[in-house]
Enzyme design. Structure first.
Site, PDB file in Angstrom:
ATOM      1  N   ARG A  88     -13.764  -4.174 -10.524  1.00 45.91           N
ATOM      2  CA  ARG A  88     -14.133  -3.057  -9.645  1.00 45.91           C
ATOM      3  C   ARG A  88     -15.655  -2.842  -9.626  1.00 45.91           C
ATOM      4  O   ARG A  88     -16.225  -2.445  -8.621  1.00 45.91           O
ATOM      5  CB  ARG A  88     -13.343  -1.796 -10.002  1.00 45.91           C
ATOM      6  N   GLU A 100       1.088  -5.874  -8.762  1.00 50.54           N
ATOM      7  CA  GLU A 100       0.511  -6.556  -7.598  1.00 50.54           C
ATOM      8  C   GLU A 100       0.513  -8.078  -7.787  1.00 50.54           C
ATOM      9  O   GLU A 100       0.727  -8.828  -6.829  1.00 50.54           O
ATOM     10  CB  GLU A 100      -0.910  -6.041  -7.350  1.00 50.54           C
ATOM     11  N   HIS A 145      -9.809  -6.413  -1.958  1.00 55.50           N
ATOM     12  CA  HIS A 145      -9.018  -5.444  -2.721  1.00 55.50           C
ATOM     13  C   HIS A 145      -9.181  -5.767  -4.197  1.00 55.50           C
ATOM     14  O   HIS A 145      -9.319  -6.932  -4.565  1.00 55.50           O
ATOM     15  CB  HIS A 145      -7.532  -5.569  -2.349  1.00 55.50           C
ATOM     16  N   TYR A 187       0.818  -1.224   0.000  1.00 50.59           N
ATOM     17  CA  TYR A 187       0.000   0.000   0.000  1.00 50.59           C
ATOM     18  C   TYR A 187       0.848   1.268   0.000  1.00 50.59           C
ATOM     19  O   TYR A 187       0.381   2.318   0.447  1.00 50.59           O
ATOM     20  CB  TYR A 187      -0.955  -0.008   1.193  1.00 50.59           C
ATOM     21  N   THR A 242     -15.597   1.791  -2.533  1.00 48.63           N
ATOM     22  CA  THR A 242     -14.644   1.583  -1.430  1.00 48.63           C
ATOM     23  C   THR A 242     -15.369   1.508  -0.090  1.00 48.63           C
ATOM     24  O   THR A 242     -15.088   0.641   0.734  1.00 48.63           O
ATOM     25  CB  THR A 242     -13.617   2.743  -1.400  1.00 48.63           C
ATOM     26  N   PHE A 266      -4.841   7.261   6.890  1.00 49.64           N
ATOM     27  CA  PHE A 266      -5.231   5.924   7.354  1.00 49.64           C
ATOM     28  C   PHE A 266      -4.174   4.865   7.067  1.00 49.64           C
ATOM     29  O   PHE A 266      -4.415   3.674   7.300  1.00 49.64           O
ATOM     30  CB  PHE A 266      -6.578   5.530   6.730  1.00 49.64           C
ATOM     31  N   ARG A 300     -18.703  -5.915  -1.826  1.00 51.34           N
ATOM     32  CA  ARG A 300     -18.551  -5.088  -0.622  1.00 51.34           C
ATOM     33  C   ARG A 300     -19.887  -4.852   0.067  1.00 51.34           C
ATOM     34  O   ARG A 300     -19.962  -4.812   1.298  1.00 51.34           O
ATOM     35  CB  ARG A 300     -17.839  -3.776  -0.978  1.00 51.34           C
TER      36      ARG A 300
HETATM   37  P1  ATP Z   1      -8.500  -1.303  -2.648  1.00 50.50           P
HETATM   38  O1  ATP Z   1      -7.252  -0.624  -3.130  1.00 50.50           O
HETATM   39  O2  ATP Z   1      -8.303  -2.026  -1.318  1.00 50.50           O
HETATM   40  O3  ATP Z   1      -9.129  -2.174  -3.686  1.00 50.50           O
HETATM   41  P2  ATP Z   1      -9.997   1.048  -3.234  1.00 50.50           P
HETATM   42  O4  ATP Z   1      -9.154   1.109  -4.458  1.00 50.50           O
HETATM   43  O5  ATP Z   1     -11.480   0.972  -3.408  1.00 50.50           O
HETATM   44  O6  ATP Z   1      -9.583  -0.196  -2.337  1.00 50.50           O
HETATM   45  P3  ATP Z   1      -8.270   2.994  -2.056  1.00 50.50           P
HETATM   46  O7  ATP Z   1      -8.533   4.438  -2.141  1.00 50.50           O
HETATM   47  O8  ATP Z   1      -7.208   2.399  -2.923  1.00 50.50           O
HETATM   48  O9  ATP Z   1      -9.662   2.232  -2.273  1.00 50.50           O
HETATM   49  O10 ATP Z   1      -7.959   2.666  -0.545  1.00 50.50           O
HETATM   50  C1  ATP Z   1      -7.253   1.482  -0.195  1.00 50.50           C
HETATM   51  C2  ATP Z   1      -7.852   0.905   1.057  1.00 50.50           C
HETATM   52  O11 ATP Z   1      -7.618   1.794   2.141  1.00 50.50           O
HETATM   53  C3  ATP Z   1      -9.378   0.747   1.027  1.00 50.50           C
HETATM   54  O12 ATP Z   1      -9.807  -0.447   0.421  1.00 50.50           O
HETATM   55  C4  ATP Z   1      -9.710   0.761   2.500  1.00 50.50           C
HETATM   56  O13 ATP Z   1      -9.457  -0.525   3.083  1.00 50.50           O
HETATM   57  C5  ATP Z   1      -8.712   1.758   3.046  1.00 50.50           C
HETATM   58  N1  ATP Z   1      -9.297   3.098   3.128  1.00 50.50           N
HETATM   59  C6  ATP Z   1      -9.586   3.934   2.109  1.00 50.50           C
HETATM   60  N2  ATP Z   1     -10.126   5.079   2.538  1.00 50.50           N
HETATM   61  C7  ATP Z   1     -10.161   4.977   3.904  1.00 50.50           C
HETATM   62  C8  ATP Z   1     -10.591   5.820   4.965  1.00 50.50           C
HETATM   63  N3  ATP Z   1     -11.088   7.018   4.713  1.00 50.50           N
HETATM   64  N4  ATP Z   1     -10.477   5.351   6.229  1.00 50.50           N
HETATM   65  C9  ATP Z   1      -9.965   4.127   6.500  1.00 50.50           C
HETATM   66  N5  ATP Z   1      -9.535   3.291   5.549  1.00 50.50           N
HETATM   67  C10 ATP Z   1      -9.629   3.704   4.275  1.00 50.50           C
HETATM   68 MG    MG Z   2      -7.045   0.993  -4.465  1.00 51.52          MG
END
Ligand code: ATP
Ligand code: MG
Length: 145
Positions: free
Chosen positions: A86, A127, A116, A50, A92, A58, A103
């Site tokens: 997606r 990845e 994810h 990440y 998310t 976060f 989700r």
């Molecule tokens: P992922 O990458 O896990 O598929 P995503 O692409 O939908 O999710 P991202 O913006 O990449 O979302 O965020 C990665 C991960 O970080 C999210 O899946 C979630 O677990 C966490 N996350 C994102 N936003 C927040 C937040 N505001 N507070 C807490 N955790 C968050």
């Molecule tokens: Mg993401």
């Protein structure tokens, strides 16, 4: 347009026993599993995975959570895999995810959002290599990629 995406079933979803149900939803939607493994990431692994979110508030919590128990990682193959996956997983924040998405069905909150999914073809390849070697990826015909 790429044909793979990388997914992880996140620790709370694994702990809650949703692994089989989520894999069933994935294959029913037309994705083929190229590679699959259950593993527990170290905190350092999660930080590396990440890294793009390093500056986000976060990041610490997210990497603690992602290393809190085993995940199920898989490379999924389908035409237009990144975008279609997606759509299948939903927003998310599960509160905003559409009915019928993974989700919406299996997530509890924005952090523990069940799965994810890669966000681009380029990141899908990066990845996929993070979790799997070429010797762990199989084609439809049963031979290695
Ligand atoms: P992922 O990458 O896990 O598929 P995503 O692409 O939908 O999710 P991202 O913006 O990449 O979302 O965020 C990665 C991960 O970080 C999210 O899946 C979630 O677990 C966490 N996350 C994102 N936003 C927040 C937040 N505001 N507070 C807490 N955790 C968050
Ligand atoms: Mg993401």
């Amino acid at each position: 347009m790429g044909n793979i995406t990388l997914t992880m079933i996140k620790p709370v979803a694994v702990k809650n026993g949703y692994t089989g149900k989520i894999l069933e939803k994935i294959t029913s939607a037309g994705f083929r599993i190229q590679a699959l493994r259950m593993l527990r990431m170290s905190k350092a692994d999660a930080e590396k995975f990440y890294e793009v979110h390093k500056e986000r508030p976060f990041y610490g919590e997210l990497t603690d959570f992602m290393s809190s128990g085993p995940v199920v990682a898989a490379i999924l193959e389908k035409e237009n895999a990144v975008e279609d996956y997606r759509k299948l997983i939903g927003a998310t924040n599960p509160a905003n995810a559409e009915e019928g998405t993974i989700r919406k069905m299996y997530a509890t909150d924005i952090q523990a959002n069940a799965v994810h999914g890669s966000d681009s073809d380029e990141n899908a390849e990066i990845e996929a290599s993070f979790f799997f070697s070429k010797k762990e990826r199989y084609k439809q015909d049963g031979n290695l990629i």
